[in-house]
Design a protein around this motif. Sequence first.
Motif, PDB file in Angstrom:
ATOM      1  N   LEU A   1       0.812  -1.213   0.000  1.00 51.60           N
ATOM      2  CA  LEU A   1       0.000   0.000   0.000  1.00 51.60           C
ATOM      3  C   LEU A   1       0.849   1.268   0.000  1.00 51.60           C
ATOM      4  N   VAL A   2       0.371   2.289  -0.702  1.00 48.39           N
ATOM      5  CA  VAL A   2       0.963   3.624  -0.642  1.00 48.39           C
ATOM      6  C   VAL A   2       0.338   4.318   0.566  1.00 48.39           C
ATOM      7  N   GLN A   3       1.189   4.721   1.512  1.00 50.10           N
ATOM      8  CA  GLN A   3       0.711   5.299   2.761  1.00 50.10           C
ATOM      9  C   GLN A   3       1.577   6.488   3.163  1.00 50.10           C
ATOM     10  N   PRO A   4       0.986   7.482   3.851  1.00 48.52           N
ATOM     11  CA  PRO A   4       1.803   8.586   4.352  1.00 48.52           C
ATOM     12  C   PRO A   4       2.753   8.075   5.439  1.00 48.52           C
ATOM     13  N   SER A   5       3.890   8.737   5.593  1.00 50.07           N
ATOM     14  CA  SER A   5       4.880   8.315   6.582  1.00 50.07           C
ATOM     15  C   SER A   5       4.500   8.704   8.002  1.00 50.07           C
ATOM     16  N   LYS A   6       3.534   9.605   8.144  1.00 51.22           N
ATOM     17  CA  LYS A   6       2.972   9.932   9.454  1.00 51.22           C
ATOM     18  C   LYS A   6       1.518  10.335   9.257  1.00 51.22           C
TER      19      LYS A   6
END
Length: 124
Positions: free
Chosen positions: A110-115
Amino acid sequence: MHVTHDPAAAAAAPTIDFNSFLAVDIRVGTIVDARPFPEARKSAFRLWIDFGPALGVRKSSAQITENHPLETLVGQQVAAVVNFPPRQIGPVVSEVLTLGLPDAEGKVVLVQPSKPVPNGGRLF
């Protein structure tokens, strides 16, 4: 749907202008429900993703079973294209395209934000 999973075999896509990029509405949302999708031809999960008050909760089918155990998905933030037309996938209508990248074996990560970021935030 996927052009290739081999980064060494694929040349860059043709050049587009900035307005073409802006036409693709990629937003972040939080998975609020995740269920098995046994009717899918390829192993997949059904996801309900909350994109905040402007867009609400949207449904998606995602082939992420290899790298993302079902019980870990609720509460995770993901990126998705929210302005494609709905797509019928077996008995389910997928309302957004949840984004991922292939790992070394071609399985989706999955593409996810780092925070954490606010739901509904648009990629720029």
